[in-house]
Design an enzyme around this catalytic site. Structure first.
Site, short mmCIF file in Angstrom:
data_model
loop_
_atom_site.label_atom_id
_atom_site.label_comp_id
_atom_site.label_asym_id
_atom_site.label_seq_id
_atom_site.Cartn_x
_atom_site.Cartn_y
_atom_site.Cartn_z
N ARG A 90 -16.51 34.29 -22.56
CA ARG A 90 -16.94 35.12 -21.44
C ARG A 90 -18.37 34.77 -21.05
NH1 ARG A 90 -15.85 39.56 -25.80
NH2 ARG A 90 -14.54 37.80 -26.33
N ASP A 144 -20.72 39.79 -21.84
CA ASP A 144 -20.02 40.91 -22.46
C ASP A 144 -21.04 41.99 -22.76
OD1 ASP A 144 -17.88 42.32 -23.62
OD2 ASP A 144 -18.40 41.61 -25.61
#
Length: 288
Positions: free
Chosen positions: A210, A213
């Site tokens: 990602r 986060d």
């Protein structure tokens, strides 16, 4: 906490759902309890050390006359938040707006709405393992600084950690942020999800890579157990990449479920260690 009380502050303003209320206006009366430190100005006798209640009254009057709302619920909510932002020494407020001339076709004494609002302390975990990781983390922090419903108090160093979970991916850069916020936990969750989206975050793979986060780790001493929101974060006590940076900024923050300090939980994650003697553990032992 110490308190400055304001009672029956009279303000003529134009709030209400009916056209006549918007056109003619009416008298409102405000009661406010301003929770703040009284001991310091009580000892120094210095106006700079206290909340100037004359300025508070003028601010309430100006805000309520310069803005117009249909509902006195909105008047109370928005005025209270504006006060907390304008006067840093006020930590929380109990605010009541009285509307004695409300358009009710019955005999009555008063209609009032009361709210109690405060700055809440929260801890956020931030992480990234795609692209310019440090830049993504700094963007998240900048977004919190830019939000006038948040105050960034402390930011940890960033630490590089191996990925958590079964997905093969690049190492993470992680950190923690201590903030004060006027948002409820649910509102704060929406805010951090928006910050993640601005960084291009997607949720295609659980525990996958990602760009950004953000997790709500702690929120005061609240315990929230909802389908889309768990506070404290359910995995935080198991994760070095959370506890190490959190320990930098708040080693004595207490986990409200396990009654252990961050420092204690960090020590217990190290092989062969068992925390003894911290205040959180002592409290837990007393309950047994």
């Amino acid at each position: 906490m110490d308190c400055i009380q304001i009672r029956q502050l009279e303000i003529f303003a134009y709030h209400g759902c009916k056209e006549e209320e918007k056109r003619k206006g009416q008298k409102f009366y405000v009661d406010a309890d301003l929770y703040t430190d009284i001991q310091t100005p009580g000892n120094t006798d210095d106006l700079n050390d206290t909340v100037n209640y004359s300025k508070v009254c003028k601010f309430i009057c100006r805000f309520m006359t310069e803005n117009r709302f249909d509902l006195i619920e909105a008047v109370a909510e928005q005025t209270t938040k504006a006060l907390l932002k304008e006067f840093p020494k006020i930590k929380e407020i109990a605010f009541t707006i009285n509307k004695p001339n409300a358009p009710i076709k019955l005999s009555f004494g008063n209609v009032a709405v009361s709210v109690h609002r405060k700055w809440h302390k929260a801890y956020l975990g931030i992480g990234s393992n795609i692209g310019d990781k440090e830049n993504f983390l700094n963007q998240a922090i900048d977004s919190l600084y830019d939000d006038d419903n948040c105050r960034v108090l402390l930011v940890s160093n960033f630490v590089e950690t191996i990925p958590y979970g079964p997905v093969v991916q690049d190492n993470f850069l992680n950190g923690c942020v201590e903030i004060e916020t006027l948002y409820s936990p649910e509102e704060l969750l929406c805010v951090v999800h928006n910050i993640e989206a601005e960084a291009g975050r997607t949720r295609e793979i659980h525990w996958g890579p990602r760009t950004l986060d953000i997790d709500i780790l702690l929120y005061d001493d609240w315990i929230v157990d909802k389908e889309n929101l768990k506070i404290p974060h359910v995995e935080m006590h198991k994760r070095l990449f959370v506890l190490e940076p959190l320990n930098q900024i708040s080693p004595y923050a207490i986990h409200p479920v396990y009654k252990k300090t961050v420092q204690c939980m960090l020590e217990e994650l190290k092989p062969g260690n068992r925390c003894e003697g911290c205040s959180g553990c002592a409290m837990q032992q007393e309950k047994k």
